[in-house]
Write an enzyme that holds these catalytic residues in place. Structure first.
Site, PDB file in Angstrom:
ATOM      1  N   ALA A  66      -4.814 -18.203  -0.518  1.00 42.51           N
ATOM      2  CA  ALA A  66      -5.454 -18.990   0.533  1.00 42.51           C
ATOM      3  C   ALA A  66      -6.443 -18.079   1.251  1.00 42.51           C
ATOM      4  O   ALA A  66      -6.322 -16.851   1.193  1.00 42.51           O
ATOM      5  CB  ALA A  66      -4.400 -19.505   1.499  1.00 42.51           C
ATOM      6  N   GLY A 111      -1.663 -18.396  -2.815  1.00 45.36           N
ATOM      7  CA  GLY A 111      -2.045 -19.780  -3.107  1.00 45.36           C
ATOM      8  C   GLY A 111      -2.625 -19.949  -4.501  1.00 45.36           C
ATOM      9  O   GLY A 111      -2.533 -21.026  -5.091  1.00 45.36           O
ATOM     10  N   GLU A 114       0.318 -20.286  -6.640  1.00 43.37           N
ATOM     11  CA  GLU A 114       0.895 -21.611  -6.353  1.00 43.37           C
ATOM     12  C   GLU A 114       0.076 -22.723  -7.010  1.00 43.37           C
ATOM     13  O   GLU A 114       0.626 -23.704  -7.500  1.00 43.37           O
ATOM     14  CB  GLU A 114       0.972 -21.814  -4.833  1.00 43.37           C
ATOM     15  CG  GLU A 114       2.030 -20.913  -4.197  1.00 43.37           C
ATOM     16  CD  GLU A 114       1.932 -20.850  -2.679  1.00 43.37           C
ATOM     17  OE1 GLU A 114       0.833 -20.538  -2.173  1.00 43.37           O
ATOM     18  OE2 GLU A 114       2.938 -21.113  -2.009  1.00 43.37           O
ATOM     19  N   GLU A 134       2.598 -12.864   0.149  1.00 42.98           N
ATOM     20  CA  GLU A 134       2.539 -13.368   1.528  1.00 42.98           C
ATOM     21  C   GLU A 134       3.336 -12.528   2.527  1.00 42.98           C
ATOM     22  O   GLU A 134       2.947 -12.399   3.679  1.00 42.98           O
ATOM     23  CB  GLU A 134       3.030 -14.827   1.591  1.00 42.98           C
ATOM     24  CG  GLU A 134       2.029 -15.842   1.056  1.00 42.98           C
ATOM     25  CD  GLU A 134       2.158 -16.082  -0.437  1.00 42.98           C
ATOM     26  OE1 GLU A 134       2.826 -15.289  -1.137  1.00 42.98           O
ATOM     27  OE2 GLU A 134       1.579 -17.076  -0.921  1.00 42.98           O
TER      28      GLU A 134
HETATM   29  N1  COA Z   1      -8.841 -14.602   1.521  1.00 43.62           N
HETATM   30  C1  COA Z   1     -10.079 -14.361   1.997  1.00 43.62           C
HETATM   31  N2  COA Z   1     -10.926 -13.483   1.425  1.00 43.62           N
HETATM   32  C2  COA Z   1     -10.483 -12.828   0.337  1.00 43.62           C
HETATM   33  C3  COA Z   1      -9.199 -13.026  -0.210  1.00 43.62           C
HETATM   34  C4  COA Z   1      -8.369 -13.965   0.442  1.00 43.62           C
HETATM   35  N3  COA Z   1      -7.144 -14.257  -0.017  1.00 43.62           N
HETATM   36  N4  COA Z   1      -9.054 -12.202  -1.277  1.00 43.62           N
HETATM   37  C5  COA Z   1     -10.203 -11.537  -1.404  1.00 43.62           C
HETATM   38  N5  COA Z   1     -11.069 -11.892  -0.442  1.00 43.62           N
HETATM   39  C6  COA Z   1     -12.433 -11.391  -0.206  1.00 43.62           C
HETATM   40  C7  COA Z   1     -12.423 -10.017   0.404  1.00 43.62           C
HETATM   41  O1  COA Z   1     -12.229 -10.091   1.807  1.00 43.62           O
HETATM   42  C8  COA Z   1     -13.807  -9.544   0.030  1.00 43.62           C
HETATM   43  O2  COA Z   1     -14.753 -10.134   0.877  1.00 43.62           O
HETATM   44  P1  COA Z   1     -15.992  -9.280   1.474  1.00 43.62           P
HETATM   45  O3  COA Z   1     -16.756  -8.805   0.275  1.00 43.62           O
HETATM   46  O4  COA Z   1     -16.731 -10.248   2.311  1.00 43.62           O
HETATM   47  O5  COA Z   1     -15.355  -8.148   2.228  1.00 43.62           O
HETATM   48  C9  COA Z   1     -14.006 -10.126  -1.362  1.00 43.62           C
HETATM   49  O6  COA Z   1     -13.094 -11.217  -1.454  1.00 43.62           O
HETATM   50  C10 COA Z   1     -13.707  -9.172  -2.501  1.00 43.62           C
HETATM   51  O7  COA Z   1     -12.378  -8.697  -2.335  1.00 43.62           O
HETATM   52  P2  COA Z   1     -11.982  -7.137  -2.359  1.00 43.62           P
HETATM   53  O8  COA Z   1     -10.678  -6.992  -1.622  1.00 43.62           O
HETATM   54  O9  COA Z   1     -13.114  -6.302  -1.897  1.00 43.62           O
HETATM   55  O10 COA Z   1     -11.766  -6.915  -3.922  1.00 43.62           O
HETATM   56  P3  COA Z   1     -10.817  -5.842  -4.636  1.00 43.62           P
HETATM   57  O11 COA Z   1     -11.166  -5.902  -6.082  1.00 43.62           O
HETATM   58  O12 COA Z   1     -10.877  -4.539  -3.946  1.00 43.62           O
HETATM   59  O13 COA Z   1      -9.326  -6.419  -4.429  1.00 43.62           O
HETATM   60  C11 COA Z   1      -7.617  -8.135  -4.393  1.00 43.62           C
HETATM   61  C12 COA Z   1      -8.937  -7.659  -5.000  1.00 43.62           C
HETATM   62  C13 COA Z   1      -7.332  -9.523  -4.950  1.00 43.62           C
HETATM   63  C14 COA Z   1      -6.471  -7.180  -4.803  1.00 43.62           C
HETATM   64  C15 COA Z   1      -7.723  -8.166  -2.848  1.00 43.62           C
HETATM   65  O14 COA Z   1      -8.890  -8.882  -2.502  1.00 43.62           O
HETATM   66  C16 COA Z   1      -6.561  -8.815  -2.130  1.00 43.62           C
HETATM   67  O15 COA Z   1      -5.509  -8.189  -1.994  1.00 43.62           O
HETATM   68  N6  COA Z   1      -6.731 -10.075  -1.662  1.00 43.62           N
HETATM   69  C17 COA Z   1      -5.755 -10.751  -0.860  1.00 43.62           C
HETATM   70  C18 COA Z   1      -4.567 -11.179  -1.688  1.00 43.62           C
HETATM   71  C19 COA Z   1      -3.534 -11.925  -0.850  1.00 43.62           C
HETATM   72  O16 COA Z   1      -2.899 -11.364   0.012  1.00 43.62           O
HETATM   73  N7  COA Z   1      -3.353 -13.208  -1.133  1.00 43.62           N
HETATM   74  C20 COA Z   1      -2.426 -14.047  -0.451  1.00 43.62           C
HETATM   75  C21 COA Z   1      -3.080 -14.816   0.613  1.00 43.62           C
HETATM   76  S1  COA Z   1      -1.957 -15.955   1.385  1.00 43.62           S
END
Ligand code: COA
Length: 256
Positions: A66, A111, A114, A134
């Protein structure tokens, strides 16, 4: 339909819904879930579609959860609406009479995992990664993750993944039964499309009944009673007539 966060296009018997937020790892904001729900609803009445594929744009993410930036300031009341609305969309995918395949092309977290679990079938590329992180954010999953993960891989493994928030790779997801097939990234969409083309030879009405019967198992209905009704009612259907006639006449059935 004029969508901002997804695209949807027909290829043969398949309809491909693509999440179009590549720069945000295809994070699922509220508008995006609404648009997916709208499109799944619209497709139920389209003729000739034998399967729906949901995938993410780009090669990094199916959906990384999400949209954290969107919900970070939500009150409990707003979070309740967000979760309930999300559940309604995910339930509509699960109850789609047309089979829905998640083509998991990268991160499938929170999400995103999910969403994949609400689909009927999951096929992953070898770079896919799954997890429910989460608890790192101070919340449990809110789009059905605590329920569907246990339904699909069993309570023991599900609880361990939910508590640890650890991420698993595609091969481990296959071993756990979270996905049914792992292919190369290049072959992912063609594999899903070929799967759907094979469904053209099957009865769409009977497939819809299989989905409904299976969902009855996880409802407050008696799934066995539901199956008896579903089975017997099918005997009056054009698909039953065509399927059994084709067998007796030693020809291939043609389902409308
Ligand atoms: N919600 C909002 N934005 C998200 C996102 C999320 N769940 N996951 C990634 N993004 C955004 C980042 O903020 C970033 O935005 P920006 O360029 O404006 O800063 C962009 O997507 C790229 O992500 P980044 O983290 O730089 O890529 P990465 O390759 O270093 O890491 C992940 C990838 C997936 C490991 C990491 O983005 C992450 O941990 N995301 C969240 C996962 C999460 O907790 N999901 C559960 C949510 S309930």
């Amino acid at each position: 339909m004029n969508y901002q966060t997804i695209s949807s296009e027909r290829e043969g018997a398949a309809q491909i819904i693509r999440i179009e937020r590549e720069s945000k790892m295809n994070a699922l904001n509220i508008q995006l879930l609404q648009e997916i729900g709208q499109e799944i609803g619209r497709l139920q009445d389209e003729s000739g579609i034998r399967g729906i594929i949901i995938t993410g744009s780009g090669s990094k993410a199916f959906a990384a959860g999400a949209d954290i930036a969107e919900f970070a300031e939500f009150s409990p009341e707003k979070a309740k609406k967000m979760s309930a609305d999300g559940h309604a969309v995910f339930n509509s995918i699960e109850n789609s009479k047309i089979p829905v395949i998640a083509a998991v092309n990268g991160y499938s977290l929170g999400g995103g995992c999910e969403l994949a679990m609400a689909c009927h079938i999951r096929i992953a590329s070898d770079n896919a990664k799954f997890g429910q992180p989460e608890v790192n954010l101070g919340v449990p999953p809110g789009y059905g993750g605590t329920q569907r993960l246990a339904q699909i891989i069993g309570k023991g493994r599900a609880l361990e993944l939910l508590i640890s928030a650890r991420t698993i790779d595609a091969e481990t997801a296959l071993q756990y039964g979270l996905v049914s097939q792992v292919v190369s990234f290049e072959d992912l969409l063609s594999t899903c499309k070929a799967y759907i083309e094979k469904l053209v030879a099957k009865s769409p009405a009977a497939i819809a009944e299989v989905i409904a019967c299976m969902n009855a198992l996880y409802s407050d209905q008696d799934g066995f009673d539901y199956e008896i009704d579903s089975f017997s009612n099918s005997f009056g259907s054009p698909d039953f007539k065509e399927g059994t006639s084709a067998f007796v006449e030693k020809r291939k059935p043609e389902y409308k």
